[in-house]
Design an enzyme around this catalytic site. Structure first.
Site, PDB file in Angstrom:
ATOM      1  N   SER A 155      24.207   6.935   0.440  1.00 19.19           N
ATOM      2  CA  SER A 155      24.963   6.436  -0.900  1.00 19.19           C
ATOM      3  C   SER A 155      24.694   7.714  -1.650  1.00 19.19           C
ATOM      4  O   SER A 155      24.691   8.427  -1.299  1.00 19.19           O
ATOM      5  CB  SER A 155      23.617   5.739  -1.632  1.00 19.19           C
ATOM      6  OG  SER A 155      23.409   5.334  -2.664  1.00 19.19           O
ATOM      7  N   TYR A 167      14.205   5.819  -1.633  1.00 18.52           N
ATOM      8  CA  TYR A 167      15.423   5.813  -0.794  1.00 18.52           C
ATOM      9  C   TYR A 167      16.553   6.986  -0.939  1.00 18.52           C
ATOM     10  O   TYR A 167      17.357   6.424  -0.298  1.00 18.52           O
ATOM     11  CB  TYR A 167      15.788   4.822  -1.947  1.00 18.52           C
ATOM     12  CG  TYR A 167      17.802   3.362  -2.321  1.00 18.52           C
ATOM     13  CD1 TYR A 167      17.674   2.434  -1.026  1.00 18.52           C
ATOM     14  CD2 TYR A 167      18.920   4.187  -2.547  1.00 18.52           C
ATOM     15  CE1 TYR A 167      18.718   2.590  -0.683  1.00 18.52           C
ATOM     16  CE2 TYR A 167      20.350   3.443  -2.036  1.00 18.52           C
ATOM     17  CZ  TYR A 167      19.908   2.722  -1.373  1.00 18.52           C
ATOM     18  OH  TYR A 167      21.501   2.516  -0.592  1.00 18.52           O
TER      19      TYR A 167
END
Length: 257
Positions: free
Chosen positions: A148, A161
């Protein structure tokens, strides 16, 4: 690397980026194995695409081994491993009320996103390594992992995350070096804001999407899952792409919030 007549295993393949990838690879001749927890959706999609569904928790060694075994059992050589399973989480390191980030949720995000990616990569690569090379270079297969933009520009509340996705980026080069000995390439994609169903169900979804799109440079919109799938296929088919992390984000740069 020719997808036609090959097997491909895709974690998180029952929805979102994984579903789009499964559809694209199947359309180009691959037999897809969808490894996902969503049994109803996964079976339906596998049936539609002429593939196989295996209920899989990517952090579970036995379940991942079963999914890879199912890919081998298709009778097609396993050439492609795509990791797109993952979960999100948003908590600050120290919350507004003064409490620390709970350790259990941090561990869970790392377990699914980072350990899950490594788990399928290692078990899948071991199966790919047993196939015959497809060309004079000795190439046997390709791994494409999904990280990401948050791996590089994590926002407030994304510490768990971002750590999980940053670990995937960090694995890319050493994994490619490890697997070169058996003719397997490894690349990682860092998506930005992609229009998947996760953004589309709230009453103010359009307003929320507009806010997300604001920092995108061009084109001024969210990315499409089909565009992600196209990039996955490009990384598979281009034999000289290896050990690389690719931003897929329309030029976005995440702000702190």
């Amino acid at each position: 690397m020719d997808l036609n007549g090959a097997a491909a295993i895709i974690s998180g393949g029952a929805s979102g980026l994984g579903e789009a990838t499964a559809r694209d690879l199947a359309a180009h001749g691959a037999t897809v194995v969808i490894a996902d927890l969503n049994e109803e959706r996964g079976k339906s999609l596998a049936d539609e695409l002429g593939g196989v569904f295996v209920k899989t928790d990517v952090s579970d060694e036995e379940q991942v081994q079963a999914a890879v075994d199912a890919a081998v059992a298709t009778g097609k050589p396993l050439r492609v491993v795509v990791n797109s399973a993952g979960i999100g989480w948003a908590t600050r390191t120290v919350n507004r009320d003064g409490s620390p980030h709970d350790l259990a949720s941090y561990r869970k995000v790392i377990e699914v996103n980072l350990i899950g990616t490594f788990n399928l990569m290692r078990i899948g690569a071991a199966a790919v390594a047993k196939t015959e090379p497809v060309d004079a270079d000795g190439q046997r297969g390709v791994v494409v992992n999904t990280a990401s933009v948050a791996a590089l520009e994590g926002q407030t509340g994304q510490v768990a995350y971002s750590a999980s996705k940053g670990g995937i980026v960090g694995m890319t080069l050493p994994a490619a070096r490890d697997l070169a000995a058996v003719g397997i390439r490894v690349n990682t994609i860092c998506p930005g804001i992609i229009d998947t169903p996760i953004y589309g169900f709230s009453p103010n979804a359009d307003e929320f999407k507009a806010k997300l799109v604001a920092p995108v440079v061009f084109p001024k919109r969210m990315g499409q899952a089909s565009e992600f799938a196209h990039l996955v296929r490009s990384l598979i088919e281009n034999d000289y792409m290896n050990a690389e992390t690719i931003r897929f984000d329309g030029g976005i740069r995440f702000q702190p919030k």
